[in-house]
Design a protein around this motif. Structure first.
Motif, PDB file in Angstrom:
ATOM      1  N   MET A  94       0.822  -1.222   0.000  1.00  0.00           N
ATOM      2  CA  MET A  94       0.000   0.000   0.000  1.00  0.00           C
ATOM      3  C   MET A  94       0.854   1.269   0.000  1.00  0.00           C
ATOM      4  O   MET A  94       0.307   2.382  -0.062  1.00  0.00           O
ATOM      5  N   PHE A  95       2.166   1.127   0.078  1.00  0.00           N
ATOM      6  CA  PHE A  95       2.989   2.348   0.180  1.00  0.00           C
ATOM      7  C   PHE A  95       2.902   3.175  -1.104  1.00  0.00           C
ATOM      8  O   PHE A  95       2.690   4.379  -1.069  1.00  0.00           O
ATOM      9  N   THR A  96       3.050   2.540  -2.251  1.00  0.00           N
ATOM     10  CA  THR A  96       3.039   3.317  -3.498  1.00  0.00           C
ATOM     11  C   THR A  96       1.648   3.825  -3.844  1.00  0.00           C
ATOM     12  O   THR A  96       1.514   4.965  -4.330  1.00  0.00           O
ATOM     13  N   PRO A  97       0.571   3.057  -3.576  1.00  0.00           N
ATOM     14  CA  PRO A  97      -0.767   3.657  -3.748  1.00  0.00           C
ATOM     15  C   PRO A  97      -0.963   4.929  -2.925  1.00  0.00           C
ATOM     16  O   PRO A  97      -1.599   5.882  -3.389  1.00  0.00           O
ATOM     17  N   ILE A  98      -0.379   4.968  -1.726  1.00  0.00           N
ATOM     18  CA  ILE A  98      -0.485   6.192  -0.908  1.00  0.00           C
ATOM     19  C   ILE A  98       0.329   7.324  -1.543  1.00  0.00           C
ATOM     20  O   ILE A  98      -0.099   8.485  -1.575  1.00  0.00           O
ATOM     21  N   PHE A  99       1.457   6.982  -2.131  1.00  0.00           N
ATOM     22  CA  PHE A  99       2.242   7.986  -2.861  1.00  0.00           C
ATOM     23  C   PHE A  99       1.408   8.495  -4.055  1.00  0.00           C
ATOM     24  O   PHE A  99       1.277   9.699  -4.299  1.00  0.00           O
ATOM     25  N   ALA A 100       0.769   7.572  -4.783  1.00  0.00           N
ATOM     26  CA  ALA A 100      -0.040   7.960  -5.958  1.00  0.00           C
ATOM     27  C   ALA A 100      -1.213   8.849  -5.545  1.00  0.00           C
ATOM     28  O   ALA A 100      -1.500   9.875  -6.179  1.00  0.00           O
ATOM     29  N   LEU A 101      -1.859   8.474  -4.444  1.00  0.00           N
ATOM     30  CA  LEU A 101      -2.978   9.280  -3.917  1.00  0.00           C
ATOM     31  C   LEU A 101      -2.495  10.701  -3.642  1.00  0.00           C
ATOM     32  O   LEU A 101      -3.103  11.679  -4.058  1.00  0.00           O
ATOM     33  N   SER A 102      -1.342  10.810  -2.986  1.00  0.00           N
ATOM     34  CA  SER A 102      -0.807  12.133  -2.614  1.00  0.00           C
ATOM     35  C   SER A 102      -0.408  12.954  -3.832  1.00  0.00           C
ATOM     36  O   SER A 102      -0.615  14.151  -3.891  1.00  0.00           O
ATOM     37  N   ARG A 103       0.180  12.284  -4.832  1.00  0.00           N
ATOM     38  CA  ARG A 103       0.728  12.980  -5.999  1.00  0.00           C
ATOM     39  C   ARG A 103      -0.320  13.366  -7.026  1.00  0.00           C
ATOM     40  O   ARG A 103      -0.065  14.166  -7.920  1.00  0.00           O
ATOM     41  N   THR A 104      -1.544  12.884  -6.847  1.00  0.00           N
ATOM     42  CA  THR A 104      -2.605  13.192  -7.813  1.00  0.00           C
ATOM     43  C   THR A 104      -2.782  14.697  -7.975  1.00  0.00           C
ATOM     44  O   THR A 104      -2.903  15.202  -9.083  1.00  0.00           O
ATOM     45  N   VAL A 105      -2.716  15.448  -6.868  1.00  0.00           N
ATOM     46  CA  VAL A 105      -2.876  16.909  -6.978  1.00  0.00           C
ATOM     47  C   VAL A 105      -1.733  17.516  -7.785  1.00  0.00           C
ATOM     48  O   VAL A 105      -1.927  18.468  -8.555  1.00  0.00           O
ATOM     49  N   GLY A 106      -0.536  16.969  -7.651  1.00  0.00           N
ATOM     50  CA  GLY A 106       0.595  17.474  -8.449  1.00  0.00           C
ATOM     51  C   GLY A 106       0.382  17.181  -9.918  1.00  0.00           C
ATOM     52  O   GLY A 106       0.536  18.078 -10.774  1.00  0.00           O
ATOM     53  N   TRP A 107      -0.046  15.969 -10.220  1.00  0.00           N
ATOM     54  CA  TRP A 107      -0.303  15.616 -11.611  1.00  0.00           C
ATOM     55  C   TRP A 107      -1.384  16.521 -12.228  1.00  0.00           C
ATOM     56  O   TRP A 107      -1.178  17.076 -13.319  1.00  0.00           O
ATOM     57  N   VAL A 108      -2.494  16.714 -11.516  1.00  0.00           N
ATOM     58  CA  VAL A 108      -3.582  17.496 -12.129  1.00  0.00           C
ATOM     59  C   VAL A 108      -3.211  18.979 -12.193  1.00  0.00           C
ATOM     60  O   VAL A 108      -3.598  19.688 -13.127  1.00  0.00           O
ATOM     61  N   SER A 109      -2.411  19.463 -11.231  1.00  0.00           N
ATOM     62  CA  SER A 109      -1.997  20.875 -11.277  1.00  0.00           C
ATOM     63  C   SER A 109      -1.069  21.122 -12.465  1.00  0.00           C
ATOM     64  O   SER A 109      -1.200  22.130 -13.174  1.00  0.00           O
ATOM     65  N   GLN A 110      -0.142  20.203 -12.692  1.00  0.00           N
ATOM     66  CA  GLN A 110       0.779  20.329 -13.828  1.00  0.00           C
ATOM     67  C   GLN A 110       0.022  20.147 -15.154  1.00  0.00           C
ATOM     68  O   GLN A 110       0.283  20.834 -16.133  1.00  0.00           O
ATOM     69  N   TRP A 111      -0.952  19.253 -15.164  1.00  0.00           N
ATOM     70  CA  TRP A 111      -1.792  19.018 -16.354  1.00  0.00           C
ATOM     71  C   TRP A 111      -2.563  20.285 -16.698  1.00  0.00           C
ATOM     72  O   TRP A 111      -2.580  20.748 -17.838  1.00  0.00           O
ATOM     73  N   LYS A 112      -3.149  20.900 -15.663  1.00  0.00           N
ATOM     74  CA  LYS A 112      -3.938  22.125 -15.847  1.00  0.00           C
ATOM     75  C   LYS A 112      -3.022  23.238 -16.368  1.00  0.00           C
ATOM     76  O   LYS A 112      -3.367  23.966 -17.312  1.00  0.00           O
ATOM     77  N   GLU A 113      -1.812  23.348 -15.798  1.00  0.00           N
ATOM     78  CA  GLU A 113      -0.872  24.400 -16.229  1.00  0.00           C
ATOM     79  C   GLU A 113      -0.486  24.190 -17.698  1.00  0.00           C
ATOM     80  O   GLU A 113      -0.433  25.123 -18.482  1.00  0.00           O
ATOM     81  N   MET A 114      -0.276  22.932 -18.061  1.00  0.00           N
ATOM     82  CA  MET A 114       0.137  22.647 -19.447  1.00  0.00           C
ATOM     83  C   MET A 114      -0.975  23.019 -20.423  1.00  0.00           C
ATOM     84  O   MET A 114      -0.728  23.647 -21.451  1.00  0.00           O
ATOM     85  N   LEU A 115      -2.222  22.683 -20.087  1.00  0.00           N
ATOM     86  CA  LEU A 115      -3.335  22.979 -20.991  1.00  0.00           C
ATOM     87  C   LEU A 115      -3.572  24.476 -21.107  1.00  0.00           C
ATOM     88  O   LEU A 115      -4.088  24.962 -22.107  1.00  0.00           O
ATOM     89  N   ASN A 116      -3.177  25.235 -20.070  1.00  0.00           N
ATOM     90  CA  ASN A 116      -3.331  26.694 -20.120  1.00  0.00           C
ATOM     91  C   ASN A 116      -2.141  27.364 -20.796  1.00  0.00           C
ATOM     92  O   ASN A 116      -2.133  28.579 -20.982  1.00  0.00           O
ATOM     93  N   ASP A 117      -1.105  26.592 -21.140  1.00  0.00           N
ATOM     94  CA  ASP A 117       0.125  27.173 -21.700  1.00  0.00           C
ATOM     95  C   ASP A 117      -0.043  27.364 -23.213  1.00  0.00           C
ATOM     96  O   ASP A 117      -0.241  26.389 -23.936  1.00  0.00           O
ATOM     97  N   PRO A 118       0.029  28.591 -23.699  1.00  0.00           N
ATOM     98  CA  PRO A 118      -0.152  28.833 -25.149  1.00  0.00           C
ATOM     99  C   PRO A 118       0.916  28.112 -25.990  1.00  0.00           C
ATOM    100  O   PRO A 118       0.712  27.855 -27.171  1.00  0.00           O
ATOM    101  N   GLN A 119       2.051  27.754 -25.334  1.00  0.00           N
ATOM    102  CA  GLN A 119       3.085  27.021 -26.084  1.00  0.00           C
ATOM    103  C   GLN A 119       2.804  25.532 -26.143  1.00  0.00           C
ATOM    104  O   GLN A 119       3.542  24.766 -26.732  1.00  0.00           O
TER     105      GLN A 119
END
Ligand code: SDX
Length: 431
Positions: A382-407
């Motif tokens: 369960m250690f890596t699933p907990i890491f994945a749970l925690s990192r989800t906000v990082g993934w979606v924040s970076q995803w959102k930033e990329m989609l907002n990037d005109p480049q």
């Protein structure tokens, strides 16, 4: 991006090329090579992207030499001690610390998205009971792409926001249910009267047969672990999410790709591998043998939880995690935990050994997290699933930033081709 501040001169044979240099608010300058192939007919070569900036970002900054980690400018040790995970989620997603009413609204939204579509329960039952929880998470999160059609139009900012909230909210439920399924216990539904970390512990450890009261010190430690894993610049799994999303793919499918990448023992799987290594070492007197193996070029063994592509100093998250390990073990009354004793002795021995000091191999975020999680009652799977749970906000924040990037454009690296040049087909009778 600001206009170039300086110019790099590249000479190839008799030809000279000017390459613009962009300066950051912090960290190294970057040489802009976007026009290099068009001008000079050459590629750059950087397997593993050790010297390559794949994007510009305003979310997380790491200074590997100093061992510094900032989220939107705030140092991780301050966030770990003064903030809490959902406030850090707001900070990563929106770029600023929320006012009280903004935070209340955000937490209320996340709380009310923690249930998953009841039809999705069937996906869990399709797995063998001994399936690794990460295999289940990849499958179930990917399956979200088949359910939440009202939040997959990535050109619609509101749908992007709903998808982000759904992922942050539902990941604890999916991770907890993967755990329950693996131990043959019934799923426990989320409760809106519990905070994010307490809710996760309740879904993992409560059973219908008796009342389960979450220990506030454990949920504080759990929340801190979530915060320490929330985001980390352009690491392998975040880069996977960015690359998958650059083709315009379904957001839930892209996060499933990030989970798959995180699973590897060189990345998020290191916390599980580290605890298994500490158990294999068994006690401090066996440490010299394992350090010798880690230094032996002919032995593939590495000290899991040590080393980092960026940190050439202590991982600041490891420092906070080490403090938390002492607190949790004291609370659990686990005196003289042999694994923690081995971990501390291993850290001390490695940091005295010039192989590790010269290569700047220090404990990373995964070195102590497993000790805390095991003390809290989680199996290593369960250690890596907990890491994945925690990192989800990082993934979606970076995803959102990329989609907002005109480049933003589809990621498509090139290669150094070392294969056969053109040759004619040979019929089988002539081979
Ligand atoms: C995470 O990128 C991120 O930000 C990731 C992460 C995040 O939050 O997203 O921080 C999370 O993934 C942390 C790292 C967890 N992984 C581990 O703990 C696994 C063990 N560590 C290594 O495998 C390694 O250190 C990496 C993968 C973390 C980094 O590898 P690099 O940067 O590619 O470095 P390398 O493999 O080229 O190693 C450099 C040298 C080599 O020796 P030489 O060939 O130069 O002689 O250091 C040696 C390696 O053999 N080395 C180790 C070692 N790590 C590197 N030797 C023994 N034990 C180790 N752990």
């Amino acid at each position: 991006m600001a206009e170039p501040t300086k110019t790099a001169k590249l000479t190839i044979g008799e030809q000279a090329f000017d390459l613009p240099i962009h300066s950051p608010t912090a960290g190294p300058d970057v040489i802009d090579i976007r026009k290099l192939y068009g001008q000079a007919g050459v590629f750059t070569y950087d397997p593993g992207f050790t010297s390559t900036a794949s994007c510009d970002s305003t979310i997380t900054f790491i200074d590997g030499e100093k061992g510094e980690l900032l989220h939107r400018g705030y140092p991780i040790d301050q966030l770990a001690s003064k903030s809490h995970y959902l406030e850090v989620c707001f900070l990563l997603l929106y770029g600023y610390l929320p006012k009280a009413e903004e935070l209340e609204t955000f937490e209320g939204t996340i709380t009310r998205h923690t249930m998953i579509h009841e039809q999705m329960v069937n996906f869990f039952r399709g797995f063998r009971r001994d399936a690794h929880p990460m295999a289940i998470m990849v499958g179930v999160v990917g399956a979200m792409a088949a359910f939440y059609h009202d939040s997959t139009d990535i050109s619609d900012p509101r749908q992007r926001e709903i998808a982000s909230h759904r992922l942050i909210a539902k990941m604890p439920t999916i991770a907890a249910w993967a755990y329950k399924y693996s131990i043959g216990q019934p799923f426990v539904y989320p409760r809106n009267d519990l905070d994010y970390a307490a809710n996760f512990l309740h879904m993992c450890f409560s059973v219908p047969a008796e009342e389960y009261v979450v220990d506030p010190i454990l949920s504080r430690a759990m929340d801190r672990i979530f915060t320490l894993h929330a985001d980390h610049e352009q690491n392998a799994s975040t880069s996977t999410v960015r690359l998958a999303s650059s083709s315009g793919a379904n957001p839930f499918a892209c996060i499933a790709a990030g989970i798959a990448c995180l699973w590897g023992p060189a990345h998020g799987g290191a916390n599980q591998a580290c605890l298994e290594m500490l158990k294999q070492i068994g006690s401090p007197e066996n440490i010299p043998e394992y350090i010798a193996r880690a230094k032996d070029k002919n032995d593939p063994f590495r000290l899991m939880g040590f080393g980092h592509r960026v940190y050439k100093n202590f991982d600041p998250r490891a420092k906070v995690m080490k403090q938390s390990a002492d607190e949790v073990l004291d609370l659990m009354g686990i005196e003289n935990n042999p694994i923690l004793a081995t971990a501390k002795a291993l850290e001390e021995a490695a940091l005295k050994d010039e192989y590790f000091t010269e290569k700047k191999l220090f404990p990373n975020v995964d070195f102590y997290s497993g000790i805390i999680l095991e003390a809290m009652g989680f199996p290593t799977s369960m250690f890596t699933p907990i890491f994945a749970l925690s990192r989800t906000v990082g993934w979606v924040s970076q995803w959102k930033e990329m989609l907002n990037d005109p480049q933003n454009k589809i990621g498509r690296p090139r290669q150094l081709y070392l294969g056969e040049t053109a040759r004619d087909y040979v019929d089988i009778e002539n081979r």
